[in-house]
Design a protein around this motif. Structure first.
Motif, mmCIF file in Angstrom:
data_model
loop_
_atom_site.group_PDB
_atom_site.id
_atom_site.type_symbol
_atom_site.label_atom_id
_atom_site.label_comp_id
_atom_site.label_asym_id
_atom_site.label_seq_id
_atom_site.Cartn_x
_atom_site.Cartn_y
_atom_site.Cartn_z
ATOM 1 N N ASP A 1 0.711 -0.461 -0.109
ATOM 2 C CA ASP A 1 -0.246 -0.071 0.081
ATOM 3 C C ASP A 1 1.046 1.336 0.018
ATOM 4 O O ASP A 1 1.492 1.463 0.765
ATOM 5 C CB ASP A 1 -0.780 0.367 1.484
ATOM 6 C CG ASP A 1 -2.095 -1.364 1.094
ATOM 7 O OD1 ASP A 1 -2.027 -1.371 0.021
ATOM 8 O OD2 ASP A 1 -2.386 -1.568 2.431
ATOM 9 N N PRO B 1 6.624 -11.257 11.784
ATOM 10 C CA PRO B 1 7.669 -12.513 11.018
ATOM 11 C C PRO B 1 6.027 -13.607 11.122
ATOM 12 O O PRO B 1 5.204 -13.824 12.183
ATOM 13 C CB PRO B 1 8.319 -12.949 11.575
ATOM 14 C CG PRO B 1 7.929 -12.373 13.453
ATOM 15 C CD PRO B 1 7.770 -11.183 13.146
ATOM 16 N N TYR C 1 11.032 -13.142 8.267
ATOM 17 C CA TYR C 1 11.169 -12.168 8.255
ATOM 18 C C TYR C 1 11.087 -11.743 6.631
ATOM 19 O O TYR C 1 11.320 -12.226 5.803
ATOM 20 C CB TYR C 1 12.345 -11.938 8.501
ATOM 21 C CG TYR C 1 12.431 -12.023 10.190
ATOM 22 C CD1 TYR C 1 11.508 -10.906 11.304
ATOM 23 C CD2 TYR C 1 12.235 -13.145 10.982
ATOM 24 C CE1 TYR C 1 11.623 -11.692 12.803
ATOM 25 C CE2 TYR C 1 12.776 -13.607 12.337
ATOM 26 C CZ TYR C 1 12.175 -12.648 12.920
ATOM 27 O OH TYR C 1 12.352 -13.120 13.987
ATOM 28 N N PRO D 1 5.481 4.158 1.304
ATOM 29 C CA PRO D 1 4.147 2.841 2.049
ATOM 30 C C PRO D 1 4.008 2.970 3.005
ATOM 31 O O PRO D 1 4.600 3.166 3.783
ATOM 32 C CB PRO D 1 5.713 2.009 1.523
ATOM 33 C CG PRO D 1 6.722 2.288 1.797
ATOM 34 C CD PRO D 1 6.721 3.515 1.566
ATOM 35 N N THR D 2 2.562 2.302 3.409
ATOM 36 C CA THR D 2 2.126 2.183 4.265
ATOM 37 C C THR D 2 2.270 0.917 5.069
ATOM 38 O O THR D 2 1.837 0.709 6.290
ATOM 39 C CB THR D 2 1.274 3.049 4.246
ATOM 40 O OG1 THR D 2 0.358 2.031 3.827
ATOM 41 C CG2 THR D 2 1.420 4.358 4.253
ATOM 42 N N ASP D 3 2.506 0.055 4.127
ATOM 43 C CA ASP D 3 1.830 -1.706 4.480
ATOM 44 C C ASP D 3 2.811 -2.481 3.265
ATOM 45 O O ASP D 3 2.332 -2.388 2.323
ATOM 46 C CB ASP D 3 0.020 -1.964 4.586
ATOM 47 C CG ASP D 3 0.403 -2.941 5.158
ATOM 48 O OD1 ASP D 3 1.527 -3.692 5.577
ATOM 49 O OD2 ASP D 3 -0.448 -3.517 5.445
ATOM 50 N N PHE D 4 3.135 -3.750 3.320
ATOM 51 C CA PHE D 4 3.932 -4.681 2.760
ATOM 52 C C PHE D 4 2.778 -5.858 3.272
ATOM 53 O O PHE D 4 2.754 -6.158 4.320
ATOM 54 C CB PHE D 4 5.352 -4.781 2.798
ATOM 55 C CG PHE D 4 6.218 -3.274 2.205
ATOM 56 C CD1 PHE D 4 6.169 -2.949 1.136
ATOM 57 C CD2 PHE D 4 6.589 -2.656 3.177
ATOM 58 C CE1 PHE D 4 7.064 -2.166 1.167
ATOM 59 C CE2 PHE D 4 7.119 -1.526 3.452
ATOM 60 C CZ PHE D 4 7.857 -1.168 1.524
ATOM 61 N N ARG D 5 2.059 -6.670 2.109
ATOM 62 C CA ARG D 5 1.777 -8.716 2.972
ATOM 63 C C ARG D 5 1.600 -9.318 1.777
ATOM 64 O O ARG D 5 1.829 -8.687 0.734
ATOM 65 C CB ARG D 5 0.667 -7.866 3.555
ATOM 66 C CG ARG D 5 -0.161 -6.808 3.854
ATOM 67 C CD ARG D 5 -1.758 -6.890 4.033
ATOM 68 N NE ARG D 5 -2.115 -6.388 2.000
ATOM 69 C CZ ARG D 5 -2.401 -5.018 1.938
ATOM 70 N NH1 ARG D 5 -2.306 -4.290 3.526
ATOM 71 N NH2 ARG D 5 -3.076 -4.788 0.687
ATOM 72 N N ASP E 1 14.962 -16.747 9.927
ATOM 73 C CA ASP E 1 16.230 -16.881 11.277
ATOM 74 C C ASP E 1 15.675 -17.604 11.975
ATOM 75 O O ASP E 1 14.778 -18.733 12.502
ATOM 76 C CB ASP E 1 16.322 -15.380 12.287
ATOM 77 C CG ASP E 1 17.065 -14.820 10.884
ATOM 78 O OD1 ASP E 1 16.149 -13.686 10.145
ATOM 79 O OD2 ASP E 1 18.073 -14.256 10.773
ATOM 80 N N VAL F 1 5.252 -6.582 7.633
ATOM 81 C CA VAL F 1 7.339 -5.823 8.485
ATOM 82 C C VAL F 1 6.543 -5.968 9.797
ATOM 83 O O VAL F 1 5.945 -5.736 10.272
ATOM 84 C CB VAL F 1 7.219 -4.802 8.461
ATOM 85 C CG1 VAL F 1 8.610 -4.353 8.882
ATOM 86 C CG2 VAL F 1 7.381 -4.452 6.707
ATOM 87 N N ASN F 2 7.351 -6.243 11.082
ATOM 88 C CA ASN F 2 7.215 -6.601 12.436
ATOM 89 C C ASN F 2 6.187 -7.751 13.092
ATOM 90 O O ASN F 2 5.792 -7.521 13.515
ATOM 91 C CB ASN F 2 6.417 -5.496 12.927
ATOM 92 C CG ASN F 2 7.085 -4.039 13.639
ATOM 93 O OD1 ASN F 2 8.191 -4.174 14.106
ATOM 94 N ND2 ASN F 2 6.677 -3.216 12.509
ATOM 95 N N ASP G 1 13.643 -13.095 5.143
ATOM 96 C CA ASP G 1 15.126 -13.411 5.809
ATOM 97 C C ASP G 1 14.808 -14.992 6.752
ATOM 98 O O ASP G 1 13.763 -14.691 8.246
ATOM 99 C CB ASP G 1 15.257 -12.466 7.211
ATOM 100 C CG ASP G 1 16.449 -12.328 6.710
ATOM 101 O OD1 ASP G 1 16.844 -11.360 5.735
ATOM 102 O OD2 ASP G 1 17.596 -12.990 7.717
ATOM 103 N N THR H 1 11.520 -8.211 4.551
ATOM 104 C CA THR H 1 12.667 -7.665 4.957
ATOM 105 C C THR H 1 13.528 -6.833 3.496
ATOM 106 O O THR H 1 13.940 -5.516 3.627
ATOM 107 C CB THR H 1 14.527 -8.674 4.924
ATOM 108 O OG1 THR H 1 14.993 -9.287 3.796
ATOM 109 C CG2 THR H 1 14.516 -9.122 6.148
ATOM 110 N N GLY H 2 12.866 -7.188 2.359
ATOM 111 C CA GLY H 2 12.588 -6.166 1.594
ATOM 112 C C GLY H 2 11.902 -6.618 -0.147
ATOM 113 O O GLY H 2 11.548 -7.947 -0.147
ATOM 114 N N ASN H 3 11.963 -5.687 -0.962
ATOM 115 C CA ASN H 3 11.234 -6.154 -1.979
ATOM 116 C C ASN H 3 11.102 -5.309 -3.117
ATOM 117 O O ASN H 3 11.922 -4.382 -3.210
ATOM 118 C CB ASN H 3 8.948 -6.145 -1.309
ATOM 119 C CG ASN H 3 8.844 -4.831 -0.857
ATOM 120 O OD1 ASN H 3 8.566 -3.802 -2.239
ATOM 121 N ND2 ASN H 3 8.590 -3.736 -0.218
#
Ligand code: HEM
Lengths: 542, 304
Positions: free
Chosen positions: A253, A296, A305, A269-273, A455, A293-294, A453, A307-309
């Motif tokens: 978003d 996992p 997790y 960006p306000t959200d990644f899903r 872990d 994010v936040n 990620d 970590t990027g997109n």
């Protein structure tokens, strides 16, 4: 200390000299002053790690530093400035500190355990010398012991441990409270050892793996499944529970402000899903999961997790005869906040290898200079630009090459730049003709990718448990007052005194309150002496 | 989510309100400073009139804090979240908490004489925030969307405020005990000496500073732990020696040293007071230089 100076006798009996010397060293090491200096040294030693890039946190930064300071960097590297927190000198400081801690805290724990079983110390002869003192004259006490008994009950009720000494006119009560202060202090220091062990053991058993997944792709949780993998010292491959993860869909978003009042915020960006499907290797059980994010995703012995997109344009390349020589969605690395992205395509299944360095613009725009740029992070007007290089890709040499970089040193540019042929530009769905009769390239579609990620660190919960224990310990230790209170019968009535460990603003009040409670009738009580020392806190106005 | 509503107009109003508070802080600061100079006067009649000034100063400070608080709340409403997600917001909230704790502490301990320092310092922070750190309301980047932002940062603000007041007390202590202050014959120093004579005794300043520092230390320990828990959620490891983590650790270690110094012969008194000041300088450094110039995850370049 005498034993630190070897004399002739030491030569005859070297064992004692050595032992004495060792004892002296140990006493120095476990002294409060050494602990203090080591703490300050540790603080100072941690500073360079925030000034210079660290291999563990920022390996690219280290490479860049070497490039920018070719003479200085190797010198800094010699003294481990790029590995501060695992360096010999940093380790030396904290190992000494913890040796000091153990040497200091274990004897104190034993002493405290003994003190807990002993009665409070005997009432001192001269109570007047105590920081808080009060003598009260009381007349008409029928039973001498009654008063002391009352003092005993009152103090017990307030949580003091109480001992009664003597009888009648010479009797006294000795009371002590706040053993918790020392208990808290010891728990705090012992918990720090717990934290250190949990960090060490947990770190050794941990692992961390990275994997880039384009929508639709999946990976298996084994060593081959990762793009990069860093295991701890005690890690073994059997620790990896077999499961697979498929990235079904990735959503982003972006903040949209139709009033355009808040330009600075537009496009943040306000959200990644990341929507995934996981499959357990042992049972084949499938389940849907969401990673944000936040947030996992927990798998057995693994946390996933996000970590990027970024974007992964689907590209198909055909040779002059129309045979497909390259096809697939390739992850492009975002270069700025509007997702101008850089990707590399290596075409190897052809007589003369070539590579493409390509930029992707999700919402393409043109700068005054004519160069392309991305105006918005969402894919509104997607465009690919391509420069093409022909020559040795360096893949056949057996050396693994970074998939996101193309080494053009031994290659000849055949499209874009100064090659004389214009770089290619393709909108979504378009096909362009490659130079030198290489065929065609088609921009078929657009997907997104997520960097995951994976872990696992079994020490984490233990670190947390010990850290919370330390917090509880230090809070108790700093806030619980520890004090001794004495009440003694005198000819004229009684006298009382109090002594505190450390700073205790309530000391005077404790004595005053007790005096008031012990006096049968307030009007009969009369203060006959002031505190002997007046340096105890007494809040006054200016 | 796109449903987050940012209200740029309200943010502008909030900024005006905060600037209004700065104006009142300025008056409060000047009143306190004038009060101190009056107190130091050799004339008895001048000294007698000074108490009233101090009372006016406290009232001004309370009004400034109220206006300041309104500004902070409005900023939160404008951003529809807690108002401490960037340096500007952290500064206005932090300075507000400092003043609030100071005013609350006044009810328990008489520390009115550091009012000049507290009002001046808050004014300085607000001035820096308004001129250098100011940014429009922004939506939160995903990494910051966590209840840990509320807990971790709020407790850090609180800890910082306690350390701040303790540092003020330690600075007063250091001036009071300094040899050059005691010996110098300079007129300025003489004036300073007379002002310092009005402060609580050296002993008391030391103890008061210790009280504020132990609360600060407990809160900072919590900040450190909460930060690690959050890092485990957001950055897939609880500790990674990121620059901000490094400095949180350094500050914690300095204050642990301070607590030890208080219990070590030869180290309590001046040396421990210096450690309290160094600890607070490290906090300021962490917030300014580390935030602005050092590279690290807290600027969050990873996810764009
Ligand atoms: C990792 C190293 C250490 C840290 C972080 C640390 C931290 C602290 C802290 C925060 C306090 C104050 C809170 C309390 O009283 O519980 C304290 C007190 C104390 N520490 Fe340590 N410490 C360390 C090592 C040591 C060592 C090596 C010694 C022994 C030489 C020591 C002896 C003491 C003592 C005796 C006190 C009580 C002081 C008092 O009565 O106020 N500590 N420490």
């Amino acid at each position: 200390m005498p034993s630190s100076q070897p004399s002739n006798e030491d030569v005859i009996q070297p064992a004692i000299g050595l032992k004495g010397w060792l004892r002296w060293t140990w006493r120095q090491l476990t002294s409060m002053r050494t602990a203090l200096i080591l703490l300050l040294l540790l603080a100072a030693a941690a500073v360079p790690g925030s000034v210079f890039p660290q291999r563990s946190a920022d390996p690219n930064g280290v490479t860049a530093y070497f490039d920018a300071n070719p003479t200085l960097a190797p010198i800094l590297d010699k003294i481990q400035m790029f590995d501060v927190y695992t360096s010999a000198w940093f380790s030396a400081i904290y190992i000494l500190l913890f040796a000091s801690l153990i040497g200091c805290v274990l004897p104190r724990t034993a002493a405290h355990a003994r003190a807990l079983r002993l009665p409070p110390v005997a009432t001192p002869k001269n109570l007047k010398r105590m920081p808080a003192f009060k003598a009260v004259a009381v007349t008409g006490i029928k039973n001498q012991d009654e008063l002391l008994a009352k003092a005993e009950t009152l103090l017990k009720k307030q949580g003091y441990r109480v001992a009664r000494e003597g009888e009648g006119s010479t009797g006294s009560v000795s009371a002590e409270r706040g053993y918790l202060r020392e208990t808290g202090n010891l728990i705090f220091h012992l918990s720090l050892i717990g934290v250190l062990i949990a960090v060490g053991v947990g770190g050794g058993m941990s692992y961390s793996g990275q994997r880039v997944l384009v929508e639709g792709e999946s990976f298996v949780n084994n060593l081959a499944g990762y793009d990069s993998f860093s295991p701890g010292t005690f890690f073994n491959e059997n620790q990896l529970v077999p499961f697979s993860v498929q990235l079904d869909k990735f959503e982003v978003d972006f903040y949209r402000d139709l009033t355009l009042k808040n330009k600075a915020n537009a496009g943040t960006p306000t959200d990644f899903r990341a929507y995934v499907t996981t499959t357990m290797g042992s049972t084949g059980k499938k389940s849907a999961g969401l990673i944000r994010v936040n947030e996992p995703l927990s798998m057995p012995r693994a946390n996933l997790y996000l970590t990027g997109n970024g974007y992964a344009p689907s590209i198909t390349i055909r040779d002059a005869k129309g045979v497909v020589v390259y096809s697939g969605a390739t992850a492009f690395l975002p270069q700025d906040k509007n997702y101008t992205s850089l990707g590399v395509i290596k075409v190897t299944d052809v007589p003369k290898q070539y590579g493409i360095i390509s930029f992707f613009y999700p919402t393409v725009g043109e700068l005054p200079s004519g160069a392309l740029t991305s105006l918005y992070p969402d894919a509104a007007i997607p465009m690919l630009s391509m420069n093409i290089y022909q020559g040795d890709l360096g893949i056949n040499g057996g050396q693994p090459k970074n998939v996101f970089a193309l080494d053009v040193k031994n290659m000849k540019q055949i499209a874009g730049g100064k090659s004389g042929v214009k770089g290619l530009r393709l909108q979504l769905g378009e096909t362009a003709v490659l130079p030198k009769n290489l065929g065609t390239v088609t921009f078929d579609g657009l997907r997104r990718f997520a960097s995951l990620d994976v872990d696992y660190n079994p020490g984490g919960v233990w670190v947390l448990a010990f850290a919370l224990l330390a917090l509880a310990g230090v809070t108790t230790s700093l806030l619980v007052p520890r004090r001794r209170v004495w009440v003694r019968k005198t000819e004229a009535g009684f006298e009382m005194a109090a002594l505190a460990r450390g700073d205790d603003p309530a000391l005077e009040k404790v004595v005053a309150d007790l005096a008031a409670q012990l006096t049968p009738n307030k009007s009969k009580a009369k203060k006959v002496a002031k505190p002997a020392t007046t340096d105890q806190p007494k809040e006054t106005d200016e | 989510m796109n449903s987050i509503s940012l209200n740029a107009d309200l943010a502008a109003i909030s900024r005006l309100v905060v600037e209004g508070a700065m104006l009142i802080y300025t008056f409060a600061f000047l009143t306190f400073a004038y009060h101190l100079s009056q107190l130091a006067s050799v004339k008895k009649s001048v000294r007698a009139g000074a108490t009233k000034l101090q009372r006016i100063g406290i009232v001004l400070l309370a009004i400034a804090a109220t206006v300041h608080g309104v500004g902070v709340v409005l900023r939160g409403i404008a951003a529809s979240r807690v108002p401490w997600a960037n340096m500007y917001e952290f500064s206005i909230t932090g300075s507000f908490v400092v003043v609030l704790i100071f005013l609350t502490a006044l009810a328990i301990k008489d520390i009115r004489l550091i009012a000049t320092f507290v009002s001046g310092f808050s004014l300085l922070i607000l001035g820096t925030a308004d001129t250098i750190f100011y940014i429009e309301v922004k939506s939160l980047m995903p990494a910051l969307q966590s209840y840990w932002l509320v807990i971790h940062v709020m407790v850090a603000v609180l800890a910082t405020s306690f350390f701040n007041i303790a540092a003020a007390l330690s600075i007063a202590y250091l001036f009071k005990t300094a040899k050059w202050v005691k010996a110098s014959k300079l007129k300025v120093v003489d004036l300073m000496r007379r002002i310092l004579a009005l402060f609580p005794t050296e002993d008391k300043l030391e103890r008061l500073s210790y009280r504020f520092n132990i609360i600060g230390f407990i809160l900072w320990t919590f900040t450190l732990i909460a930060g690690a828990i959050w890092a485990e959620r957001a950055w897939h490891r609880y500790w990674g020696w990121d620059t901000k983590e490094v400095w949180t650790f350094i500050i914690w270690t300095i204050y642990a040293g301070y607590l030890h110094a208080n219990a070590t012969r030869g180290w309590n008194g001046k040396r421990s007071a210096w450690l309290a000041v160094v600890g607070f300088v490290a906090i300021l450094f962490n917030f300014t230089v580390v935030n602005l110039f050092f590279k690290g995850l807290h600027v969050y370049s990873g996810l764009k």
